[in-house]
Design a protein around this motif. Structure first.
Motif, mmCIF file in Angstrom:
data_model
loop_
_atom_site.group_PDB
_atom_site.id
_atom_site.type_symbol
_atom_site.label_atom_id
_atom_site.label_comp_id
_atom_site.label_asym_id
_atom_site.label_seq_id
_atom_site.Cartn_x
_atom_site.Cartn_y
_atom_site.Cartn_z
ATOM 1 N N ARG A 7 0.977 -1.339 -0.046
ATOM 2 C CA ARG A 7 -0.018 0.031 0.048
ATOM 3 C C ARG A 7 0.692 1.154 -0.104
ATOM 4 N NH1 ARG A 7 -5.257 -0.901 3.808
ATOM 5 N NH2 ARG A 7 -5.842 0.977 2.370
ATOM 6 N N LYS A 8 0.180 2.421 -0.446
ATOM 7 C CA LYS A 8 1.091 3.500 -0.525
ATOM 8 C C LYS A 8 1.656 4.002 0.615
ATOM 9 C CE LYS A 8 0.310 3.942 -5.204
ATOM 10 N NZ LYS A 8 -0.232 2.990 -5.366
ATOM 11 N N ARG A 9 0.931 3.763 1.816
ATOM 12 C CA ARG A 9 1.344 4.335 3.166
ATOM 13 C C ARG A 9 2.678 3.243 3.492
ATOM 14 N NH1 ARG A 9 -1.670 5.417 8.879
ATOM 15 N NH2 ARG A 9 -0.011 5.146 10.255
ATOM 16 N N ASP A 10 2.710 2.179 3.310
ATOM 17 C CA ASP A 10 3.913 1.303 3.487
ATOM 18 C C ASP A 10 5.110 1.762 2.583
ATOM 19 O OD1 ASP A 10 2.348 -0.622 5.175
ATOM 20 O OD2 ASP A 10 1.528 -1.522 3.640
ATOM 21 N N ILE A 11 4.790 2.058 1.486
ATOM 22 C CA ILE A 11 5.953 2.552 0.421
ATOM 23 C C ILE A 11 6.514 3.957 1.227
ATOM 24 C CG2 ILE A 11 6.499 3.382 -1.623
ATOM 25 C CD1 ILE A 11 4.366 1.891 -2.777
ATOM 26 N N PHE A 12 5.661 4.859 1.572
ATOM 27 C CA PHE A 12 6.124 6.034 2.165
ATOM 28 C C PHE A 12 6.896 5.784 3.461
ATOM 29 C CE2 PHE A 12 6.256 9.848 4.760
ATOM 30 C CZ PHE A 12 6.544 10.594 3.945
ATOM 31 N N THR A 13 6.245 4.587 4.248
ATOM 32 C CA THR A 13 7.185 4.461 5.632
ATOM 33 C C THR A 13 8.439 3.812 5.339
ATOM 34 O OG1 THR A 13 5.022 3.891 6.497
ATOM 35 C CG2 THR A 13 6.892 3.113 7.742
ATOM 36 N N PHE A 14 8.580 3.028 4.212
ATOM 37 C CA PHE A 14 9.803 2.736 3.829
ATOM 38 C C PHE A 14 10.803 3.473 3.434
ATOM 39 C CE2 PHE A 14 12.720 0.857 0.561
ATOM 40 C CZ PHE A 14 13.338 -0.344 1.235
ATOM 41 N N LEU A 15 10.363 4.341 2.544
ATOM 42 C CA LEU A 15 11.229 5.212 1.956
ATOM 43 C C LEU A 15 11.624 6.325 3.010
ATOM 44 C CD1 LEU A 15 9.550 5.877 -1.765
ATOM 45 C CD2 LEU A 15 11.678 4.765 -1.029
#
Length: 289
Positions: A90-98
């Motif tokens: 999910r996009k929130r997971d991607i932002f958290t990773f980055l």
């Protein structure tokens, strides 16, 4: 009928507390409406408001909320860091990773997204740079230290020809970026558990200035000079700025260097930690690196 309504009201009150059910509250807002509100906040504020209630928590996971916070080329960035794009995130997971500091290129480079602005930040260790004479232990050595994100810095004891070069090819999002060398005059160490800096071998940097240069593959170029005078503290020396256009959707290649090649005198006692590439609008956060 009045007694029936009263019984119904009392039973709901026992489930929802003492709040007057006739007065709407934040918990009555549909998640879709809450998500539209969250879309206008920065990532830190979104995570803070997600703790208000169930509606805000659910809305904080909406993909369109985080799509606007991610760099436009986030897929290319992930592929550069991970070597591929992970599916079903999910996009929130991607932002958290980055937004975490992610290592790549055998640990010699780190990249992350600023949590407030979504700007891309990059850091290249001394081991990821080309340093003239680095393998000659008469002049250079690698020192383990907690002062560095990479736990190691390059230290020059004494040298005539000082030259550090580097380059990076990365999918920078559109914007203006600043490049800095993170340096310290003095040798880091510890004494009785306290961090100390030995400046005894510092010499030669106040005679002639150091030259910093930056260039990009599309013809941008900058050059500057300055004396290295502040001993005992880590400092960021500005090498130059470059601009990535909005129409560019591929990697940007930049080259940078730091030189002091006047061989009429030696210089030494300098630590080279890293080169930092930061959005120009976020340079006030450099002290946190």
């Amino acid at each position: 009928m009045g007694s029936g309504f009263s019984l119904f009201h009392n039973s709901l009150s026992s489930c929802y507390g003492d709040r007057d059910l006739l007065q709407p509250g934040l918990g009555d807002l549909p998640e879709s409406c809450v998500a539209l509100i969250l879309q206008n906040l920065d990532p830190v504020e979104i995570c803070r408001f997600s703790k208000l209630n169930k509606a805000f928590h659910g809305a904080s996971w909406a993909d369109f909320v985080w799509e606007s916070k991610l760099p436009p080329d986030y897929r290319l960035i992930l592929e550069k860091i991970l070597g591929g794009f992970p599916e079903n995130l999910r996009k929130r997971d991607i932002f958290t990773f980055l937004s975490r500091v992610n290592s790549f290129d055998e640990g010699n480079k780190k990249a992350w997204v600023d949590k407030r602005t979504g700007g891309l930040c990059l850091c290249i260790s001394a081991k990821g740079l080309s340093i003239t004479g680095i393998d000659d232990r008469r002049y250079w050595s690698h020192i383990q230290t907690d002062d560095s994100r990479f736990s190691s810095v390059a230290y020059v004891q004494q040298i005539w020809w000082f030259q550090v070069d580097g380059e990076i090819d990365f999918p920078f999002p559109a914007g203006t970026y600043s490049v800095y060398f993170r340096l310290q005059l003095g040798k880091p160490g510890k004494r009785f558990g306290w961090r100390v800096c030995d400046t005894e071998q510092v010499h030669g940097w106040n005679i002639k200035p150091v030259r910093f240069q930056l260039s990009t593959e599309d013809g941008q170029h900058s050059s500057s000079q300055c004396m290295l005078t502040e001993a005992g503290n880590w400092s960021h020396y500005h090498a130059g700025d470059f601009v990535v256009g909005k129409s560019k959707n591929s990697s940007t290649k930049i080259k940078f260097s730091m030189t002091q090649i006047d061989c009429t005198h030696t210089k030494g006692g300098l630590c080279v930690d890293s080169v930092v590439v930061y959005p120009s609008s976020c340079k006030d956060r450099l002290t946190q690196i």
